[in-house]
Design a protein around this motif. Structure first.
Motif, short mmCIF file in Angstrom:
data_model
loop_
_atom_site.label_atom_id
_atom_site.label_comp_id
_atom_site.label_asym_id
_atom_site.label_seq_id
_atom_site.Cartn_x
_atom_site.Cartn_y
_atom_site.Cartn_z
N PHE A 159 0.79 -1.33 0.18
CA PHE A 159 -0.08 -0.11 0.07
C PHE A 159 0.75 1.18 0.09
N ARG A 160 0.62 2.09 -1.11
CA ARG A 160 1.48 3.36 -0.98
C ARG A 160 0.34 4.50 -1.55
N ARG A 161 0.46 5.57 -0.82
CA ARG A 161 -0.56 6.71 -1.32
C ARG A 161 0.07 7.43 -2.32
N GLU A 162 0.08 6.82 -3.67
CA GLU A 162 0.75 7.69 -4.85
C GLU A 162 -0.27 7.95 -5.71
N ARG A 163 -0.01 8.95 -6.72
CA ARG A 163 -0.91 9.28 -7.49
C ARG A 163 -1.13 8.01 -8.66
N LYS A 204 -1.62 4.49 -14.93
CA LYS A 204 -1.40 3.12 -15.51
C LYS A 204 -0.23 2.43 -14.91
N GLY A 205 -0.32 1.34 -14.30
CA GLY A 205 0.62 0.66 -13.93
C GLY A 205 1.01 1.21 -12.27
N ARG A 206 0.27 2.12 -11.81
CA ARG A 206 0.65 2.57 -10.64
C ARG A 206 -0.58 2.69 -9.43
N TYR A 207 -0.78 2.04 -8.60
CA TYR A 207 -1.87 1.86 -7.94
C TYR A 207 -1.69 2.17 -6.23
N ARG A 208 -2.65 2.54 -5.64
CA ARG A 208 -2.44 2.57 -4.05
C ARG A 208 -2.28 1.24 -3.41
N GLN A 209 -3.17 0.19 -3.92
CA GLN A 209 -3.03 -1.02 -3.42
C GLN A 209 -2.56 -1.97 -4.65
N PHE A 210 -1.33 -2.38 -4.62
CA PHE A 210 -0.70 -3.04 -5.65
C PHE A 210 0.05 -4.49 -4.73
N TYR A 211 0.28 -5.12 -5.90
CA TYR A 211 0.81 -6.47 -5.50
C TYR A 211 2.31 -6.65 -5.93
N GLN A 212 2.76 -7.40 -4.96
CA GLN A 212 4.36 -7.94 -5.47
C GLN A 212 4.42 -9.45 -5.19
N ILE A 213 5.21 -9.92 -5.69
CA ILE A 213 5.84 -11.23 -5.56
C ILE A 213 7.35 -10.99 -5.09
N VAL A 248 19.64 3.71 -8.56
CA VAL A 248 19.97 3.94 -6.97
C VAL A 248 19.02 3.04 -6.29
N ARG A 249 17.84 3.15 -6.74
CA ARG A 249 16.62 2.65 -5.92
C ARG A 249 16.34 3.49 -4.89
N GLY A 250 14.96 3.49 -4.58
CA GLY A 250 14.35 4.66 -3.80
C GLY A 250 14.36 4.39 -2.01
N ASN A 272 7.50 1.27 -16.43
CA ASN A 272 8.03 0.22 -17.10
C ASN A 272 8.91 -0.82 -16.24
N ALA A 273 9.09 -0.26 -15.01
CA ALA A 273 9.79 -1.28 -14.15
C ALA A 273 9.14 -2.58 -13.55
N VAL A 274 9.19 -3.69 -13.99
CA VAL A 274 8.32 -4.61 -13.23
C VAL A 274 8.98 -5.22 -12.21
N CYS A 275 10.51 -4.79 -12.06
CA CYS A 275 10.97 -5.65 -10.81
C CYS A 275 12.29 -4.69 -10.33
N GLY A 276 12.19 -4.57 -8.97
CA GLY A 276 13.50 -3.95 -8.44
C GLY A 276 14.10 -4.55 -7.43
N ILE A 300 8.67 -8.01 -7.33
CA ILE A 300 8.32 -7.87 -8.86
C ILE A 300 7.02 -7.24 -8.54
N GLY A 301 6.55 -6.22 -9.45
CA GLY A 301 5.44 -5.50 -9.23
C GLY A 301 4.37 -6.44 -10.25
N THR A 302 3.56 -7.18 -9.40
CA THR A 302 2.74 -8.16 -10.32
C THR A 302 1.72 -7.46 -11.10
N ASP A 303 0.92 -6.23 -10.63
CA ASP A 303 -0.01 -5.52 -11.61
C ASP A 303 0.90 -5.36 -12.84
N ARG A 304 2.17 -4.70 -12.92
CA ARG A 304 2.75 -4.45 -14.18
C ARG A 304 3.15 -5.72 -14.97
N LEU A 305 3.44 -6.86 -14.22
CA LEU A 305 3.65 -7.79 -15.16
C LEU A 305 2.74 -8.41 -15.91
P1 AMP Z 1 9.98 -0.95 -4.95
O1 AMP Z 1 9.25 -1.69 -3.88
O2 AMP Z 1 9.50 0.40 -4.88
O3 AMP Z 1 11.36 -1.16 -5.29
O4 AMP Z 1 8.85 -1.68 -6.17
C1 AMP Z 1 9.27 -2.79 -6.83
C2 AMP Z 1 8.33 -3.24 -7.84
O5 AMP Z 1 6.96 -2.78 -7.27
C3 AMP Z 1 8.31 -1.94 -8.83
O6 AMP Z 1 9.49 -2.28 -10.15
C4 AMP Z 1 7.15 -2.08 -9.31
O7 AMP Z 1 6.80 -2.86 -10.60
C5 AMP Z 1 6.12 -2.43 -8.40
N1 AMP Z 1 5.40 -1.16 -7.71
C6 AMP Z 1 6.04 -0.32 -7.12
N2 AMP Z 1 5.04 0.70 -6.75
C7 AMP Z 1 3.91 0.32 -7.26
C8 AMP Z 1 2.56 0.79 -7.42
N3 AMP Z 1 2.25 2.09 -6.77
N4 AMP Z 1 1.67 0.26 -8.37
C9 AMP Z 1 2.04 -0.88 -8.93
N5 AMP Z 1 3.42 -1.36 -8.82
C10 AMP Z 1 4.21 -0.72 -8.12
#
Ligand code: AMP
Length: 508
Positions: free
Chosen positions: A198-202, A205-214, A344-346, A366-370, A394-399
């Motif tokens: 969960f992140r309060r982002e704007r 497409k590909g950016r959500y406030r509830q998103f999924y990670q693997i 550098v990663r955030g 376009n980042a699917v994984c960091g 991995i950002g599952t939504d983007r994948l």
């Molecule tokens: P991070 O934890 O910021 O390193 O993000 C890892 C991956 O999660 C990113 O490469 C994206 O694919 C995905 N991700 C991060 N923030 C979001 C978001 N707000 N919505 C969808 N995917 C996200």
């Protein structure tokens, strides 16, 4: 009143969810072959955990977390009169002593002030009884709280610990690693997780406030670059399993606590010189987090950033050797990569290896994984200093977006539609449905009799692969008519043959 999902969150519906399940299943299978086990983590954690690990100066912690006070039982709203105020103070004192509300110095002083006011008020109004012409204590808030500035300490009292919905999961994995003493387990501890963040982002497409990670994390005594390379290999094996083509791997090294501070200072000095040409965000980051300036996507900042010093030129010997070894290890595995000095990663906890994977079809997001290495994190969170770590998310939504863009579609979920006609046929239809389901076919059985044409048209619209017809003729012959809807092929079979026919068509 009409309810809708809130902005930035979404529902994942069938049939799309089938594709999600398939992808998550592929992750489970691939990760298992590398010795990873699943860890199921809580959705919320103490805010402090993320503040300490991800870092106070990051966007995630400074403005994107969903945080709340997990108050236990005291309701400020119920303070109406002196009696309820006195009750509130007594409850707060007790809860503070018992540790049910945070025993912080702020709370101690808020509580102290409240106790003083209560005692003062009690003295002033002792014996006051409106029925005997005494002062009316009813409208407490207006008459007493404001003049005595009571609301201040009442609201300053933190009623419970601050919790946050997890914005990422590495911090939780490390917290669990320490909490369960996993460093005593033999070898490396290899964990993966699947779930929402969960992140309060704007939203876009590909950016959500509830998103999924693997994600996966490897924790253990060694920081050998072969581990970094193997983690990356596993990641790419997963992407290849789900047929994500043209994924691009970018790598970098951001040094460690020996060499990075000097680089950050150099960067800061360079940035100060071009300060006026930078946007507001980057200007602020010169002080708070100069590395983050390298993340900037602003077109007008790009030529400036291109001229900034590269960290590769500032690495200490051991970091440089680690980075060189990583590249050797990747080459050994025939893994293609591109170096990106700006990667550098955030998040604060990364050191040495950082990597990112981009996929086509995603526009700017376009980042699917960091991922990257985070050797100091276990110690920072109170665990054994010797533990090193590396992982990715991995950002599952983007994948999913990228896979769908490339034509991946959910498989048809419905195998058989049973079209039954005549009340006598219903028991046979019910029995057949159960039998087929026992054999793992998905079956739709209409609850009411329908006209033949209507029934078959519904089967078609539901996308069923077969319609099995159960009518009087079939009953009499102890057979079923099965129709393959794709091409209309129709045959009549006894039950055992029907099962065989459907089973062979499943593998065909
Ligand atoms: P991070 O934890 O910021 O390193 O993000 C890892 C991956 O999660 C990113 O490469 C994206 O694919 C995905 N991700 C991060 N923030 C979001 C978001 N707000 N919505 C969808 N995917 C996200």
């Amino acid at each position: 009143m009409k309810f809708q999902a809130i902005k930035g969150v979404r529902d994942i519906l069938p049939p799309e969810s089938e594709l999600w399940n398939r992808v998550e299943q592929a992750a489970r299978e691939v990760f298992a072959t590398y010795g990873y086990g699943e860890i199921r983590l809580p959705i919320f954690e103490p805010t402090e955990l993320f503040a300490r690990s991800v870092g106070l100066d990051t966007d995630i912690v400074s403005k994107e977390m969903y945080s709340f006070e997990d108050r236990s039982f005291l309701a400020r709203e119920e303070i109406r009169d002196f009696a309820s105020f006195a009750e509130f103070v007594a409850g707060a004192e007790r809860a503070f002593k018992a540790g049910e509300i945070p025993q912080t110095s702020n709370n101690a002083s808020a509580l102290g002030e409240m106790v003083r006011y209560r005692d003062e008020l009690a003295k002033e109004f002792r014996g006051a009884d409106p029925t005997k012409g005494g002062k009316d204590l009813g409208d407490f808030t207006n008459q007493l709280v404001r003049p005595y500035k009571l609301l201040g300490p009442v609201f300053a009292l933190q009623m419970g610990p601050s919790l946050s919905l997890r914005p990422e999961a590495t911090a939780s994995v490390v917290r669990a690693y320490i909490e369960y003493g996993m460093h005593t387990r033999p070898g490396n501890v290899k964990l993966y997780y699947i779930g929402p963040m969960f992140r309060r982002e704007r939203p876009q497409k590909g950016r959500y406030r509830q998103f999924y990670q693997i994600g996966a994390e490897l924790l253990g005594p060694s920081d050998h670059a072969a581990l970094d390379a193997e983690v990356i290999e596993m990641l790419l094996a997963f992407f290849s399993r789900v047929n994500l083509t043209s994924a691009k791997l970018y790598i970098n090294s951001i040094g460690d606590k020996n060499c990075r501070p000097a680089y950050v200072e150099r960067l800061r000095a360079e940035l100060q010189r071009v300060r006026e040409k930078l946007g507001a965000d980057s200007q602020r980051r010169i002080e708070t987090n100069p590395l983050r300036v390298l993340d900037s996507k602003l077109p007008e900042e790009q030529p400036i950033i291109d001229k900034l010093p590269h960290i590769a030129d500032c690495l200490c010997d051991s970091c440089r050797e680690h980075y060189e070894e990583l590249k050797r290890q990747l080459a050994l595995r025939k893994i293609e990569y591109q170096e990106n000095w700006r990667l550098v990663r955030g998040l604060d906890y990364y050191m040495r290896t950082t990597f990112e994977i981009t996929a086509p079809g995603l526009g700017s997001q376009n980042a699917v994984c960091g991922g990257g290495r985070y050797d100091g994190l276990v110690e920072l969170l109170g665990g054994p200093a010797a533990t090193k770590g590396i992982g990715f998310a991995i950002g599952t939504d983007r994948l999913m977006l990228s896979l769908q863009e490339a034509g991946a579609a959910a498989k048809c979920a419905l195998d058989v539609y049973i079209a039954w006609m005549g009340v006598q046929a219903y028991p046979a239809a019910v029995a057949l449905a159960r039998k087929l389901r026992e054999h793992n076919f998905s079956v739709e059985l209409p609850p009411q009799e329908m006209k033949f044409g209507k029934s078959l048209s519904l089967a078609d619209r539901l996308g069923a692969r077969f319609a099995v017809i159960v009518g009087e003729d079939e009953l009499a012959a102890r057979q079923f008519t099965v129709k393959r809807l794709a091409d209309g092929d129709q045959r009549r079979l006894p039950e055992s043959d029907l099962l065989e026919y459907l089973t062979s068509s499943r593998t065909a």
